[in-house]
Write a protein that holds these residues in place. Sequence first.
Motif, short mmCIF file in Angstrom:
data_model
loop_
_atom_site.label_atom_id
_atom_site.label_comp_id
_atom_site.label_asym_id
_atom_site.label_seq_id
_atom_site.Cartn_x
_atom_site.Cartn_y
_atom_site.Cartn_z
N UNK A 1 29.37 -23.35 18.57
CA UNK A 1 30.49 -22.98 17.91
C UNK A 1 30.77 -23.80 16.69
N UNK A 2 30.65 -25.27 16.97
CA UNK A 2 31.19 -26.07 15.85
C UNK A 2 30.40 -25.87 14.51
N UNK A 3 29.02 -25.57 14.70
CA UNK A 3 28.34 -25.23 13.64
C UNK A 3 28.21 -23.88 12.87
N UNK A 4 29.09 -23.15 13.46
CA UNK A 4 29.45 -21.92 12.96
C UNK A 4 31.00 -21.65 12.49
N UNK A 5 31.32 -22.25 11.23
CA UNK A 5 32.85 -22.20 11.02
C UNK A 5 33.20 -20.86 10.60
N UNK A 6 32.08 -19.89 10.13
CA UNK A 6 32.58 -18.75 9.97
C UNK A 6 33.39 -17.76 11.12
N UNK A 7 32.93 -18.33 11.97
CA UNK A 7 33.62 -17.73 13.34
C UNK A 7 35.25 -17.72 13.46
N UNK A 8 35.83 -18.96 12.84
CA UNK A 8 37.13 -19.10 12.75
C UNK A 8 37.81 -18.11 11.71
N UNK A 9 36.82 -17.83 10.74
CA UNK A 9 37.43 -16.90 9.58
C UNK A 9 37.56 -15.44 10.13
N UNK A 10 36.62 -15.25 11.31
CA UNK A 10 36.42 -14.08 11.79
C UNK A 10 37.81 -13.96 12.87
N UNK A 11 38.32 -15.09 13.19
CA UNK A 11 39.55 -15.09 14.17
C UNK A 11 38.95 -15.29 15.62
N UNK A 12 37.53 -15.79 15.68
CA UNK A 12 37.18 -16.15 16.80
C UNK A 12 37.50 -17.43 17.30
N UNK A 13 38.34 -17.75 18.46
CA UNK A 13 38.65 -19.14 18.66
C UNK A 13 37.93 -19.47 19.94
N UNK A 14 37.08 -20.61 19.64
CA UNK A 14 36.16 -21.22 20.63
C UNK A 14 37.24 -21.33 22.14
N UNK A 15 38.22 -21.99 22.05
CA UNK A 15 38.88 -22.37 23.21
C UNK A 15 39.15 -20.90 23.95
N UNK A 16 39.32 -19.76 23.19
CA UNK A 16 39.49 -18.73 24.23
C UNK A 16 38.39 -18.31 24.93
N UNK A 17 37.22 -18.67 24.34
CA UNK A 17 35.97 -18.56 25.14
C UNK A 17 35.57 -19.74 26.25
N UNK A 18 35.81 -20.77 25.89
CA UNK A 18 35.50 -21.80 26.81
C UNK A 18 35.68 -21.78 27.93
N UNK A 19 36.82 -21.49 28.72
CA UNK A 19 37.04 -21.16 29.90
C UNK A 19 36.43 -19.92 30.63
N UNK A 20 36.46 -18.86 29.76
CA UNK A 20 35.47 -17.87 30.21
C UNK A 20 34.15 -18.03 30.51
N UNK A 21 33.56 -18.94 29.63
CA UNK A 21 32.25 -19.25 29.92
C UNK A 21 32.17 -20.10 31.04
N UNK A 55 37.27 -29.97 33.36
CA UNK A 55 37.40 -30.99 32.65
C UNK A 55 36.66 -30.79 31.45
N UNK A 56 35.46 -30.28 31.48
CA UNK A 56 34.73 -30.14 30.14
C UNK A 56 35.43 -29.11 29.33
N UNK A 57 36.06 -28.03 29.67
CA UNK A 57 36.72 -27.35 28.81
C UNK A 57 38.02 -27.86 28.17
N UNK A 58 38.66 -28.73 29.17
CA UNK A 58 39.86 -29.58 28.73
C UNK A 58 39.46 -30.51 27.47
N UNK A 59 38.22 -31.29 27.83
CA UNK A 59 38.13 -32.37 26.85
C UNK A 59 37.10 -32.13 25.75
N UNK A 60 36.37 -31.21 25.78
CA UNK A 60 35.16 -30.66 24.88
C UNK A 60 36.10 -29.68 24.00
N UNK A 61 36.89 -28.77 24.61
CA UNK A 61 37.30 -27.82 23.69
C UNK A 61 38.73 -27.69 23.52
N UNK A 62 39.26 -28.99 23.98
CA UNK A 62 40.67 -28.96 24.00
C UNK A 62 41.57 -27.98 24.26
#
Lengths: 296, 249
Positions: B41-61, B121-128
């Motif tokens: 996710x960090x290496x694909x900055x285009x995702x943010x432009x598309x409105x995809x927020x990693x934090x939304x996905x982290x907990x689902x994953x 814990x990983x979701x909290x600290x890796x993905x804030x």
Amino acid sequence: MTGASGEGGRAASAISIDSLSKSYSSIRALDRAGLEVPEGSIFGLVGPNGSGKSTLIKAICGILKPDSGRISVLGLDASRERARIRSRLGYMPQTPSLYEDLSPVENLRFFGGARASDALDADIEARLRFVQLWERRHDPLHTFSGGMKQRASLACAMLHDPQLLILDEPTAGVDPTLKQDFWRRFHELCGRGRTIFLSTNMMDEAMRCHRVAVIMAGRILVAESPEAIRSRGTTSVTLRLSGGSRTEELTDYPSELPRLLGEYGLAPEVEGISISRQSLEDVILAMLGGGGGETP
Amino acid sequence: MIRRSHLIAVRINRQFLRDRRFLGMSLLVPFLLMLLMKYIFDSLPGLVRLGVHISDYAIMVAAYLVFFIAFVLSTIVLVRDRVIGTLSRMFVCGYRRREIVLGYIAGYSTIASIQTVEVLLLTRYLFDVRLLPDIAPVLLTMLSLAVVSVGLGVFISNFARNEGQIFPFIPLVSVPAALLSGIAIPIDDLPLALQWLSYLVPLRYAADVLREVLVEGGDFTGALGPFLALIAFGVVLVSLASFTLKERE
């Protein structure tokens, strides 16, 4: 050592099997098998690998559903009253079937714990001492040899001093001295009214049973005392005469021998008599059609 | 019954703690997978432009990982119990079907709890991702999901005679769970038939709860519907597992 206490009398049946059949796709594992195991006896099931021994044992323990036929264990219906039967039964499978990452004590505490008992720890100590594993009681099973795992498995089956012990090849891989101890214990348990049903490939063990059933291709060929099975074989009698020798095959030597000898009136020309009787193994191999199987 | 189920759970956890390699892998695998996701996710900055927020996905994953690992573990271990004969021995020693199923669920829930805490814990600290003050419903949802997975694992184990036969079931369960739970693709964007089918995917309900509580910022009462559906799924699967666990060959 060959006992006969299971013979004679009209002992009640610990196990009664009638016309039991079980097929796995095209393979007929049990074919209308029938048996009566008297209470308080040691009953041996003998047959080659794949003859249906373990299938029959699993059906008795209620972990295999037969296609047809009826099994009664300790007077209870084996398919309907499994829980009641199991509280009075001990089962040792052919493979150790214990958790390898746990120690003998942990395994016995887990399996034995299913039956609530205040004496569990004392029973565990007694059984592990009997199978000579007490010194290794805290070591994980994966550090044990095959024979040691078998011993732990036997201890587990005997843990609650069951009325009926079902043992699938209990002495496989066990050293001869300990095997003697096992058999002494089996006879001692039998003396206390326990019934032992075991499968074996070893003829010396079959001779120690009160009754033996020979199974082949899922069918019980014969179920009698080992001595009675042996008497189905022939006895070869060779008379060394002054002018040569004469050999006769007798099927029932106790009654036929006097006739044979009577012909000579034990005359002086009879210089010696040698009698060679077929062993139990010979007789059973003959029954099994020349011993095509790996065992007995 | 509770005593016997407890004995099974204790035995499972004792084995789990003793197997250092298994213990290490169970903790390392979720960590590595979460790290991989973070890196992608960090290496694909285009995702943010598309409105995809990693934090939304982290907990689902994270939920998906708990579901998947608990399912695979419980299936494999139960099939292994059947293959080596310990399951038969348990039956002969007096353990009953529902005691065994409950014991496995209790045993694996402990393992799944540890993994749940780890991924949270990983979701909290890796993905804030802000987990407080909603940590209780999140934990409850994850644990219910783990119970559902173990129930499913015990049920599926009936269809495998050896460990090898489990493998076809892994994609059969994990791929629909990923595609139809709303984690990867919003359920509203799926064809109608698949939207209906998604009601059969338990992970969907867990994802609904987590989305409502953590992503939408709603409270737990708003997510009560999917949470109860998840619990109902758990009850059905655990009952199904208890009734179908084969006692006799």
